[in-house]
Write a protein that holds these residues in place. Structure first.
Motif, PDB file in Angstrom:
ATOM      1  N   GLN A  25       0.834  -1.210   0.000  1.00 48.56           N
ATOM      2  CA  GLN A  25       0.000   0.000   0.000  1.00 48.56           C
ATOM      3  C   GLN A  25       0.867   1.258   0.000  1.00 48.56           C
ATOM      4  O   GLN A  25       0.563   2.219  -0.688  1.00 48.56           O
ATOM      5  CB  GLN A  25      -0.941  -0.001   1.198  1.00 48.56           C
ATOM      6  N   SER A  33      -6.643   2.572  -3.440  1.00 48.73           N
ATOM      7  CA  SER A  33      -6.080   1.315  -3.908  1.00 48.73           C
ATOM      8  C   SER A  33      -7.117   0.210  -3.865  1.00 48.73           C
ATOM      9  O   SER A  33      -8.130   0.306  -3.172  1.00 48.73           O
ATOM     10  CB  SER A  33      -4.857   0.925  -3.076  1.00 48.73           C
ATOM     11  N   ILE A  36      -6.429  -4.984  -0.391  1.00 55.78           N
ATOM     12  CA  ILE A  36      -5.366  -5.955  -0.165  1.00 55.78           C
ATOM     13  C   ILE A  36      -5.415  -6.333   1.305  1.00 55.78           C
ATOM     14  O   ILE A  36      -5.317  -5.470   2.181  1.00 55.78           O
ATOM     15  CB  ILE A  36      -3.981  -5.425  -0.595  1.00 55.78           C
ATOM     16  N   LEU A 109      -0.963  -5.099  -6.597  1.00 60.52           N
ATOM     17  CA  LEU A 109      -1.751  -3.982  -6.066  1.00 60.52           C
ATOM     18  C   LEU A 109      -1.731  -2.787  -7.006  1.00 60.52           C
ATOM     19  O   LEU A 109      -2.770  -2.159  -7.241  1.00 60.52           O
ATOM     20  CB  LEU A 109      -1.253  -3.573  -4.675  1.00 60.52           C
ATOM     21  N   SER A 113      -5.158  -1.597  -8.663  1.00 58.92           N
ATOM     22  CA  SER A 113      -5.582  -0.230  -8.328  1.00 58.92           C
ATOM     23  C   SER A 113      -5.774   0.623  -9.576  1.00 58.92           C
ATOM     24  O   SER A 113      -6.579   1.549  -9.578  1.00 58.92           O
ATOM     25  CB  SER A 113      -4.566   0.426  -7.390  1.00 58.92           C
TER      26      SER A 113
END
Length: 134
Positions: A25, A33, A36, A109, A113
């Motif tokens: 993150q 985002s 997760i 991620l 995102s």
């Protein structure tokens, strides 16, 4: 599928899974985002893997576009494979991703995102195997 790909980090250690999620993150740019979530250790905080924790994290991460499951070591792979084989324990579109745990989590991620679908998330995470450090 519509929505956003969710990511679950399955580790034998709760603190490791949580730290990798926080690192991803932090490195993903700080904006909104994709979800997760860590699924590490056992329910009592010990080392190991827990089908219940994995299933709960996958359900929480599901935003309708699939869930990418990244794992650290052998029995985590076996636990996720068993959950996938059962067919009703994980959200539709859940997928075990063959990728390095840390680098793959960051790549997954960032891609999720940015709106990437599950195939794009898997490709980005798997590509992390090619990252050279020397």
């Amino acid at each position: 599928m519509t929505g956003q790909v969710g990511i679950v980090l399955v580790s034998h250690s709760g603190p490791v899974a949580a730290a990798v999620a926080a690192l991803a993150q932090g490195l993903a740019g700080g904006g909104p985002s994709a979800p997760i979530l860590p699924a590490g250790g056992t329910p009592d905080g010990g080392l190991g893997t827990s089908a219940e924790l994995i299933a709960a994290a996958a359900e929480a991460a599901d935003r309708g576009a699939g869930v990418a499951l990244l794992v650290d070591l052998g029995s985590a792979v076996l636990t996720v494979k068993a959950l996938l084989a059962e067919g009703d324990e994980l959200p539709a579109g859940a997928r075990l991703i063959d990728a390095p745990f840390v680098e793959g989590a960051v790549a997954a991620l960032v891609t999720a995102s940015a709106g990437g679908d599950l195939d794009a998330v898997e490709a980005a995470a798997s590509e992390a195997y090619t990252y050279r450090k020397a």
